[in-house]
Design an enzyme around this catalytic site. Structure first.
Site, PDB file in Angstrom:
ATOM      1  N   THR A 173       0.864  -1.180   0.000  1.00 10.54           N
ATOM      2  CA  THR A 173       0.000   0.000   0.000  1.00 10.54           C
ATOM      3  C   THR A 173       0.898   1.227   0.000  1.00 10.54           C
ATOM      4  OG1 THR A 173      -1.813  -1.048   1.147  1.00 10.54           O
ATOM      5  CG2 THR A 173      -1.550   1.298   1.564  1.00 10.54           C
ATOM      6  N   ARG A 201     -14.931  -6.139  -0.326  1.00 10.01           N
ATOM      7  CA  ARG A 201     -14.323  -5.712   0.952  1.00 10.01           C
ATOM      8  C   ARG A 201     -13.684  -4.314   0.773  1.00 10.01           C
ATOM      9  NH1 ARG A 201      -8.815  -4.210   2.591  1.00 10.01           N
ATOM     10  NH2 ARG A 201      -8.564  -4.745   4.774  1.00 10.01           N
ATOM     11  N   VAL A 202     -13.972  -3.431   1.695  1.00  9.82           N
ATOM     12  CA  VAL A 202     -13.339  -2.107   1.696  1.00  9.82           C
ATOM     13  C   VAL A 202     -12.541  -1.982   2.985  1.00  9.82           C
ATOM     14  CG1 VAL A 202     -13.777   0.380   1.758  1.00  9.82           C
ATOM     15  CG2 VAL A 202     -15.138  -1.071   0.254  1.00  9.82           C
ATOM     16  N   ASP A 204      -9.246   0.081   5.446  1.00  9.22           N
ATOM     17  CA  ASP A 204      -8.930   1.347   6.116  1.00  9.22           C
ATOM     18  C   ASP A 204      -8.555   2.468   5.157  1.00  9.22           C
ATOM     19  OD1 ASP A 204      -6.643  -0.363   5.614  1.00  9.22           O
ATOM     20  OD2 ASP A 204      -5.448   1.220   6.553  1.00  9.22           O
ATOM     21  N   THR A 224      -0.868   1.992   7.070  1.00  5.41           N
ATOM     22  CA  THR A 224      -0.802   0.795   6.236  1.00  5.41           C
ATOM     23  C   THR A 224      -0.747  -0.422   7.153  1.00  5.41           C
ATOM     24  OG1 THR A 224       0.622  -0.444   4.722  1.00  5.41           O
ATOM     25  CG2 THR A 224       1.715   1.206   6.062  1.00  5.41           C
ATOM     26  N   GLY A 227      -5.899  -3.732   7.442  1.00  7.96           N
ATOM     27  CA  GLY A 227      -6.902  -2.674   7.408  1.00  7.96           C
ATOM     28  C   GLY A 227      -8.090  -2.892   8.307  1.00  7.96           C
TER      29      GLY A 227
END
Ligand code: ASP
Length: 316
Positions: A173, A201-202, A204, A224, A227
């Site tokens: 990330t 899925r979503v 942080d 990072t 999440g």
């Protein structure tokens, strides 16, 4: 006057030794690109966007091209950007087929009354802004598909802790924070998510207070790591709150990451800048690539207790 800084990270996790050099090359270039943009008249938002755009295009990172894939083998990305001046923010979740999610997140911030768009609605918004939609599958790399296959064979929970023999495609990330000479701060974070994630899925990175936070009164943070854990702890905002209570950028970053990891048994990393230009870098994972430029000094590292410094010769 504050000394301007652009600080970036390239993801926390168990980064295989074979990928260390490409991560360091990527974060040092991104920090220089962001700094150059800031010093050539760009705002802190321009600087963090430029640094993240570079890493989104670099296959070494899990963002944009090179993102990990979900359980159906598709790239679904999250991104967030925030301006410390007015707390304006733009976020995207489960975004498909967009080359540079952070630039679309900036458009969400600047052109809509909303903070977060997801899935189909985000694609529809991109079309309305004439942002090109890539043919499906353009962002999927062989490395990401291989990582998914290895993960499926091994099983387990979706995670960023990936050993050298397991999923080389899943760590990385990207994020950037910046402060200008007036103490304005901004943050940008962009990711493909975590390996083994469910469709839709979503994480942080799409959530203000978890993956990103920026407030000119205090500072800016990009996080990072795992999440789903970072969301529960509101890591970015927790770091800002500790700074508000008087902790330094570094102490606040270390303390909150350690407390989160101890309480929730998962790892994370964060980069922090205060409105005075103080830097905080911390991670409870095995490694996290980071770099920053301040004047003609380039600072970087990837291991715990590593802090390398080089002088940059070229004009910025
Ligand atoms: N935080 C990201 C996520 O969970 C992954 C990472 O930072 O490596 O989506």
């Amino acid at each position: 006057m504050i000394e301007p800084v652009v600080l970036v990270h390239g993801g926390a996790g168990n980064i295989p030794t074979t990928r260390v050099q490409e991560k360091i090359d990527g974060v040092t270039k991104a920090a220089k690109i962001g700094y150059k943009r800031l010093l050539s008249g760009g705002s802190v938002i321009d600087a963090v966007e430029a640094a993240v755009n570079f890493m989104e295009d670099d296959i070494a990172f899990n963002a944009g091209y090179g993102s990990i894939v979900n359980l159906d083998g598709q790239v679904e990305m999250d991104a967030s950007i925030m301006d410390g001046k007015n707390l304006q923010s733009g976020c995207l979740g489960a975004l498909k087929d967009i080359k540079n999610p952070i630039s679309l997140a900036r458009l969400v911030m600047e052109k809509t009354p909303h903070c977060l768009l997801v899935g189909e609605g985000a694609t529809k918004f991109a079309k309305s802004q004439n942002v090109p939609i890539l043919p499906p599958g353009t962002l999927v790399t062989p490395v990401a598909l291989e990582a998914l296959e290895k993960w499926k064979k091994k099983g387990g929970i979706a995670n960023t802790e990936i050993g050298p023999d397991q999923n080389p495609g899943s760590v990385g990330t990207v994020g950037a924070v910046a402060v200008d000479r007036y103490g304005h701060v901004a943050v940008a974070t962009s990711t493909g998510g975590i390996n083994g994630k469910m469709v839709g899925r979503v994480g942080d990175t799409a959530i203000i207070g978890a993956g990103s936070y920026a407030d000119d009164n205090i500072g800016a943070v990009s996080t990072t790591g795992h999440g789903d854990t970072i969301i529960k702890y509101c890591l970015a905002h927790a770091i800002i709150k500790s700074m508000e209570k008087g902790l330094s950028a570094q102490d606040s970053t270390t303390k909150n990451i350690d407390t989160m990891t101890e309480r929730l048994k998962n790892t994370a990393g964060a980069i922090t800048i205060s409105n005075k230009g103080e830097v905080g870098i911390g991670f409870s994972s095995a490694r996290m690539a980071w770099a920053y430029q301040k004047k003609n000094e380039l600072h970087y590292g990837i291991e715990h207790d590593q802090h390398c410094k080089e002088l940059i010769e070229e004009e910025c």
